[in-house]
Design a protein around this motif. Sequence first.
Motif, PDB file in Angstrom:
ATOM      1  N   VAL A  53       7.521 -12.554 -23.574  1.00 52.49           N
ATOM      2  CA  VAL A  53       8.594 -12.360 -22.796  1.00 52.49           C
ATOM      3  C   VAL A  53       8.788 -13.730 -22.004  1.00 52.49           C
ATOM      4  N   ASP A  54       9.899 -13.798 -21.328  1.00 52.42           N
ATOM      5  CA  ASP A  54      10.003 -14.931 -20.565  1.00 52.42           C
ATOM      6  C   ASP A  54       9.432 -15.013 -19.470  1.00 52.42           C
ATOM      7  N   PHE A  55       9.105 -13.848 -18.623  1.00 52.78           N
ATOM      8  CA  PHE A  55       8.360 -13.869 -17.364  1.00 52.78           C
ATOM      9  C   PHE A  55       7.923 -12.511 -17.213  1.00 52.78           C
ATOM     10  N   ALA A  56       6.799 -12.418 -16.414  1.00 53.95           N
ATOM     11  CA  ALA A  56       6.096 -10.922 -16.332  1.00 53.95           C
ATOM     12  C   ALA A  56       5.741 -10.842 -14.602  1.00 53.95           C
ATOM     13  N   LEU A  57       5.618  -9.755 -14.167  1.00 49.17           N
ATOM     14  CA  LEU A  57       5.336  -9.467 -12.827  1.00 49.17           C
ATOM     15  C   LEU A  57       3.705  -9.131 -12.765  1.00 49.17           C
ATOM     16  N   GLY A  58       2.968  -9.562 -11.902  1.00 51.19           N
ATOM     17  CA  GLY A  58       1.630  -9.169 -11.794  1.00 51.19           C
ATOM     18  C   GLY A  58       1.423  -8.589 -10.287  1.00 51.19           C
ATOM     19  N   THR A  59       0.340  -8.693  -9.798  1.00 50.73           N
ATOM     20  CA  THR A  59       0.069  -8.551  -8.591  1.00 50.73           C
ATOM     21  C   THR A  59      -1.004  -9.306  -7.954  1.00 50.73           C
ATOM     22  N   ASP A  60      -1.306  -9.708  -6.833  1.00 50.17           N
ATOM     23  CA  ASP A  60      -2.293 -10.797  -6.370  1.00 50.17           C
ATOM     24  C   ASP A  60      -2.744 -10.258  -5.125  1.00 50.17           C
ATOM     25  N   THR A  61      -4.112  -9.832  -5.114  1.00 53.42           N
ATOM     26  CA  THR A  61      -4.792  -9.618  -3.850  1.00 53.42           C
ATOM     27  C   THR A  61      -5.912 -10.582  -3.537  1.00 53.42           C
ATOM     28  N   ALA A  62      -6.522 -11.185  -4.456  1.00 53.85           N
ATOM     29  CA  ALA A  62      -7.445 -12.254  -4.491  1.00 53.85           C
ATOM     30  C   ALA A  62      -7.520 -13.266  -5.363  1.00 53.85           C
ATOM     31  N   ALA A 112      -5.366  -3.721  -2.074  1.00 54.51           N
ATOM     32  CA  ALA A 112      -5.919  -3.736  -0.597  1.00 54.51           C
ATOM     33  C   ALA A 112      -4.297  -4.084   0.135  1.00 54.51           C
ATOM     34  N   GLN A 113      -3.804  -3.081   0.562  1.00 51.74           N
ATOM     35  CA  GLN A 113      -2.436  -3.191   0.722  1.00 51.74           C
ATOM     36  C   GLN A 113      -1.891  -4.178   1.803  1.00 51.74           C
ATOM     37  N   SER A 114      -2.738  -4.544   2.759  1.00 54.24           N
ATOM     38  CA  SER A 114      -2.771  -5.439   3.803  1.00 54.24           C
ATOM     39  C   SER A 114      -2.618  -6.681   3.020  1.00 54.24           C
ATOM     40  N   ALA A 115      -3.326  -6.961   2.000  1.00 55.53           N
ATOM     41  CA  ALA A 115      -3.495  -8.371   1.392  1.00 55.53           C
ATOM     42  C   ALA A 115      -2.336  -8.384  -0.186  1.00 55.53           C
ATOM     43  N   ASP A 116      -1.907  -7.237  -0.562  1.00 53.59           N
ATOM     44  CA  ASP A 116      -1.358  -7.342  -1.804  1.00 53.59           C
ATOM     45  C   ASP A 116       0.041  -8.021  -1.725  1.00 53.59           C
ATOM     46  N   LEU A 118     -14.144  -5.173   4.696  1.00 53.33           N
ATOM     47  CA  LEU A 118     -12.923  -5.368   4.358  1.00 53.33           C
ATOM     48  C   LEU A 118     -12.533  -4.680   2.990  1.00 53.33           C
ATOM     49  N   VAL A 119     -13.776  -4.624   2.384  1.00 56.52           N
ATOM     50  CA  VAL A 119     -13.665  -3.756   0.745  1.00 56.52           C
ATOM     51  C   VAL A 119     -13.370  -2.185   1.138  1.00 56.52           C
ATOM     52  N   ALA A 120     -13.504  -1.925   2.306  1.00 54.50           N
ATOM     53  CA  ALA A 120     -13.099  -0.304   2.552  1.00 54.50           C
ATOM     54  C   ALA A 120     -11.559  -0.194   2.266  1.00 54.50           C
ATOM     55  N   GLU A 121     -10.631  -1.210   2.108  1.00 52.19           N
ATOM     56  CA  GLU A 121      -9.428  -1.224   2.047  1.00 52.19           C
ATOM     57  C   GLU A 121      -9.255  -0.831   0.572  1.00 52.19           C
ATOM     58  N   ARG A 122     -10.061  -1.488  -0.280  1.00 46.53           N
ATOM     59  CA  ARG A 122      -9.951  -1.136  -1.788  1.00 46.53           C
ATOM     60  C   ARG A 122     -10.305   0.584  -2.076  1.00 46.53           C
ATOM     61  N   ALA A 152      -9.635   2.872   0.195  1.00 52.64           N
ATOM     62  CA  ALA A 152      -8.686   3.341   0.949  1.00 52.64           C
ATOM     63  C   ALA A 152      -7.286   3.749   0.004  1.00 52.64           C
ATOM     64  N   ALA A 153      -7.214   2.557  -0.840  1.00 50.77           N
ATOM     65  CA  ALA A 153      -6.055   2.540  -1.480  1.00 50.77           C
ATOM     66  C   ALA A 153      -5.943   3.754  -2.656  1.00 50.77           C
ATOM     67  N   VAL A 154      -7.016   4.072  -3.001  1.00 52.13           N
ATOM     68  CA  VAL A 154      -7.109   5.178  -3.787  1.00 52.13           C
ATOM     69  C   VAL A 154      -8.058   6.346  -3.664  1.00 52.13           C
ATOM     70  N   ARG A 155      -8.092   6.422  -2.226  1.00 59.26           N
ATOM     71  CA  ARG A 155      -9.297   7.383  -1.744  1.00 59.26           C
ATOM     72  C   ARG A 155      -9.135   8.812  -2.216  1.00 59.26           C
ATOM     73  N   SER A 156      -7.830   9.484  -2.259  1.00 56.74           N
ATOM     74  CA  SER A 156      -7.993  10.825  -2.595  1.00 56.74           C
ATOM     75  C   SER A 156      -8.103  10.910  -4.454  1.00 56.74           C
ATOM     76  N   PHE A 157      -7.796  10.291  -4.961  1.00 56.32           N
ATOM     77  CA  PHE A 157      -8.044  10.163  -6.333  1.00 56.32           C
ATOM     78  C   PHE A 157      -9.455   9.710  -6.721  1.00 56.32           C
ATOM     79  N   PHE A 158     -10.235   8.882  -6.051  1.00 53.44           N
ATOM     80  CA  PHE A 158     -11.512   8.304  -6.170  1.00 53.44           C
ATOM     81  C   PHE A 158     -12.445   9.468  -5.701  1.00 53.44           C
ATOM     82  N   ASP A 159     -12.108   9.995  -4.816  1.00 54.13           N
ATOM     83  CA  ASP A 159     -13.109  11.181  -4.290  1.00 54.13           C
ATOM     84  C   ASP A 159     -13.124  12.447  -5.275  1.00 54.13           C
TER      85      ASP A 159
END
Length: 564
Positions: A125-134, A165-169, A266-270, A272-279
């Motif tokens: 492909v010519d380009f792609a989207l990723g995400t970046d938190t860290a 981690a929504q505040s840093a994504d 700060l790792v708590a935000e990780r 929190a992002a998938v809390r209901s699924f992870f639990d």
Amino acid sequence: MGRAAALADPANAWITRSDKPVALGEAGALSGLAFAVKDNIDAAGFPTTAACPAFAYQPTAHASVVQKLLEAGAALHGKTNLDQFACGLNGTRSPYGPVPNAFDPAYVSGGSSSGSAYVVASGQVDFALGTDTAGSGRVPAGLNNIVGIKPSKGLLSACGVVPAAQSADCVSIFARTVDVAARVLHVAMGYDPRDPYSRGLHLADTAWPAAFRFGVPSTLAFFGDRAAEAAFAESIARLEAMGGIRVTIDYTPLASAAALLYESALVAERYAAVRSFFDAHADAVVEPVRGILADGQAYSAADLCEAQTALRGYGQQAAAMWRDIDVLLVPTAPTHYTVAAMQADPVALNRNLGAYTNFVNLLDYAAISVPSTMRPDGLPFGITFIGPCGSDWQLADLGQRYHHSTGLTQGATGEALPPAQPIAGIKAASEVPMIRVAVVGAHLSGMPLNGQLTERGASLERTTETAPDYRLYALPNTVPPKPGLLRVAPGQGSRIAVEVWRMPAALYGSFVALIPHPLGIGTLSLADGSSVQGFICEPLALAGARDVSEFGGWRAYIASLQAK
């Protein structure tokens, strides 16, 4: 659209791919370009898995950023593999298999946007989207010889993106050239009220001066990788050859901020992002992602407040460096690991890959990773330029200049880089008000004070002479040696060599303020009959000065002294 289906992919780069690319059939700024998206970003017609089959759901709408790209004419080919829940920097933490490096399959691709980087580097492909938190939008770029833009936070909407981690994504962009990545950014950016962290940002639109100041960390770690260390030294030398001025910066507050990402509340935000699924489904999460998310459960609200305050403190300390530099230079990744080594020691080695990335989003900076060199072992090495929030276009402009100075080919395709293009958000030179100024002595090219011009973005327009109405004098007791140019009566002067420079009008005042008595700025008449601002000297200051007009210019006079 065609059928989206799981794809047998020997490189594990794709999770789902359509047998007919998704397109809106409209002409636009990205017409003719193919793209892919990381599988934590929604695209209608494709399941979103975040590399966790038990988490998968079928979105009914495109993520905001995907919708913009489709409307601009780009065609979506599918969804790419990632470190599960975008938690990792190496590309091996996925039940869909590790994504290999595009140059040597024994090595990691980098993550978490592993598949997106691979399909760009390999030319699918010519380009792609990723995400970046860290660092997930930069490390895979650096390890695969491609460009990775990590925009200022909130510049691209994260509506329709599974948070890490929504505040840093940040949604990030991969391409084989800065031009393509910048064009995608130009289309995709914009405020979106549906994203709680979206914001309207004013981006600086003037490129950094030719003599930009780049920061280099006071301490550098390459974890025993001498090839990476040598490659970074080469990048510093290349930047200096481009006119950059190296400035050593204190890396301590940046490293301290980076450590908070996984070693504090700060790792708590990780979590929190998938809390209901992870639990409910922790056993569906692969290790070490499961352990990282579980660690986030142990912290209290007070712990999080303390960590956030500590981060603000490190940010205040780090902010001082921007008074001395325009841009910060770091290795994108300090070393390169094999898949086997990463799987044997997944936490420590992953942490090493983030040595120069983890602090960027936390401190609200923008960044671009660009290819720098090919190591002797055949693996790519990339560098990252980091700037303050809102410096995205300036970073792209510098990144393109640097990338095109390397002589590298595009990704793993072997194709030559196309000609550099104007960066969309940077004003063309014709749009920036300029003032012409003629210099006659220590400000000439190669002379001691020329940096006062170049550091203000001035460029040499032409070399010429004055009208035959001037005398040139070597002023006594000046450091560095300076001349005085004096207009005289017709028939008593000579033509004197000058250089005419073009300087941004906004910076002209600061330049004039540096001119010491008895020199000043006046209007000079040139040999072609035109007039320009230029250096002049008060007549009373010429007592005891030597008339050097016979040499025709200051450069020739200085050469005569050096020849003695």
